[in-house]
Design a protein around this motif. Sequence first.
Motif, mmCIF file in Angstrom:
data_model
loop_
_atom_site.group_PDB
_atom_site.id
_atom_site.type_symbol
_atom_site.label_atom_id
_atom_site.label_comp_id
_atom_site.label_asym_id
_atom_site.label_seq_id
_atom_site.Cartn_x
_atom_site.Cartn_y
_atom_site.Cartn_z
ATOM 1 N N SER A 152 16.137 21.713 42.423
ATOM 2 C CA SER A 152 16.474 21.255 41.071
ATOM 3 C C SER A 152 16.021 19.828 40.824
ATOM 4 O O SER A 152 16.034 19.362 39.683
ATOM 5 N N ASN A 153 15.607 19.104 41.885
ATOM 6 C CA ASN A 153 15.171 17.714 41.740
ATOM 7 C C ASN A 153 13.664 17.526 41.909
ATOM 8 O O ASN A 153 13.175 16.405 41.791
ATOM 9 N N ILE A 154 12.931 18.589 42.193
ATOM 10 C CA ILE A 154 11.500 18.449 42.469
ATOM 11 C C ILE A 154 10.765 17.895 41.254
ATOM 12 O O ILE A 154 10.931 18.384 40.120
ATOM 13 N N ILE A 155 9.950 16.883 41.489
ATOM 14 C CA ILE A 155 9.180 16.251 40.417
ATOM 15 C C ILE A 155 7.766 16.836 40.329
ATOM 16 O O ILE A 155 7.256 17.113 39.246
ATOM 17 N N THR A 207 21.328 12.846 38.937
ATOM 18 C CA THR A 207 21.693 14.172 38.445
ATOM 19 C C THR A 207 22.939 14.105 37.577
ATOM 20 O O THR A 207 23.018 14.749 36.526
ATOM 21 N N ALA A 208 23.916 13.320 38.016
ATOM 22 C CA ALA A 208 25.152 13.182 37.238
ATOM 23 C C ALA A 208 24.866 12.606 35.852
ATOM 24 O O ALA A 208 25.456 13.041 34.852
ATOM 25 N N GLN A 209 23.969 11.651 35.796
ATOM 26 C CA GLN A 209 23.666 11.037 34.511
ATOM 27 C C GLN A 209 23.057 12.035 33.528
ATOM 28 O O GLN A 209 23.219 11.886 32.318
ATOM 29 N N ARG A 210 22.392 13.047 34.027
ATOM 30 C CA ARG A 210 21.776 14.028 33.128
ATOM 31 C C ARG A 210 22.815 14.730 32.267
ATOM 32 O O ARG A 210 22.609 14.935 31.071
ATOM 33 N N TYR A 217 30.567 9.711 25.955
ATOM 34 C CA TYR A 217 31.363 8.908 26.869
ATOM 35 C C TYR A 217 30.728 8.910 28.241
ATOM 36 O O TYR A 217 29.822 9.697 28.517
ATOM 37 N N ARG A 218 31.184 8.032 29.090
ATOM 38 C CA ARG A 218 30.624 7.862 30.427
ATOM 39 C C ARG A 218 31.758 7.770 31.438
ATOM 40 O O ARG A 218 32.888 7.395 31.095
ATOM 41 N N ASP A 266 33.162 22.197 30.653
ATOM 42 C CA ASP A 266 31.813 21.836 30.245
ATOM 43 C C ASP A 266 30.789 22.507 31.165
ATOM 44 O O ASP A 266 31.078 22.818 32.319
ATOM 45 N N ARG A 267 29.587 22.676 30.646
ATOM 46 C CA ARG A 267 28.519 23.253 31.461
ATOM 47 C C ARG A 267 27.943 22.170 32.369
ATOM 48 O O ARG A 267 27.355 21.197 31.908
ATOM 49 N N ILE A 268 28.139 22.349 33.674
ATOM 50 C CA ILE A 268 27.635 21.407 34.671
ATOM 51 C C ILE A 268 26.547 22.126 35.471
ATOM 52 O O ILE A 268 26.788 23.212 35.999
ATOM 53 N N PRO A 269 25.347 21.560 35.569
ATOM 54 C CA PRO A 269 24.277 22.261 36.303
ATOM 55 C C PRO A 269 24.614 22.418 37.780
ATOM 56 O O PRO A 269 25.277 21.578 38.378
#
Length: 310
Positions: A152-155, A207-210, A217-218, A266-269
């Motif tokens: 899920s993190n591959i660039i 990933t969390a920031q996405r 809110y944060r 909430d939808r969390i990946p």
Amino acid sequence: MNEPTIRQIRYFIAVANMGQISRAAMELNVSQSAVTTAVKQLEEIVGAPLLTRHAGGVALTYEGNIFLDHARRVMASVDEAIRSPRRLRDNVKGTLRLAMIYTVAGYFLPPYIERFSRAFPSVELQLTEAPRPAIEDGLVSGTFDLAVMLTSNIIDQEGLAYETLLQSRRRLWLSSQHPLLEQPAISLSDVAKLQYIMLTVDEASNTAQRYWNQKSYRPKTIFRTSSVEAVRSMVANDMGVTILSDMVYRPWSLDGRRVEVRALVDRIPSMDVGLAWAANVEQNAAVRAFREFMHIGEATEIADVQRPLY
């Protein structure tokens, strides 16, 4: 003493994965009563309760956690025993240069490495732990043959090919005395009001920031750390909460305090773990054998898409 059946063990693992008997029944395509009966029979055989009920479903008891670990190994061994005769394992030789990220090395891969080495003794494994950018560069340059990493993190979507083995859901971690445990539903807006412990290793904070960036809110981050155990201990001691994947969840901190988990509305990946390799590069027999081997557990351990050790 009666012995547990494969069906009872499989049903129990499904309940542990899903956290709810109803969801496990749907996943198994059987009735809820069949799942309930199988788990009850298993508890009678073991001689201890394996599950406790709460508002959101079920959780494993201390005995249930211990049994779950053994149950997964049993099912993985059964599945491997079925498939092993189909492979000409003695003919597989060579070197496999395998890279992995920190999280995979600590919380996912070791049991598979051990079983692969036993199944393919003529394959020499060269293991390397590295961050994602170094792994991607190493695969493209030919330094590594294969990697187990967060797909899920591959660039580099053009230079690399990959396949996902495990989708581990992310849930809220909180202390055993936290008042949110009494709420029937928990949202990111509830979490944003609390002190938050942010994990940074393997780009976890990115990933969390996405998903936080989709909100107005944060999180109130009071501490950032690359240590999963530090996060676990701080959450267990009620210093804050966090959202992490079930793959790295364990119910007890190093100082013996309990960590609870709850799903968010909430939808969390999910955190997706899988294999990656350089595209358009011919793979040797050792690489092909490892890829095949990692799919053996799809009906058992790898299909434990949550791996929640409640």
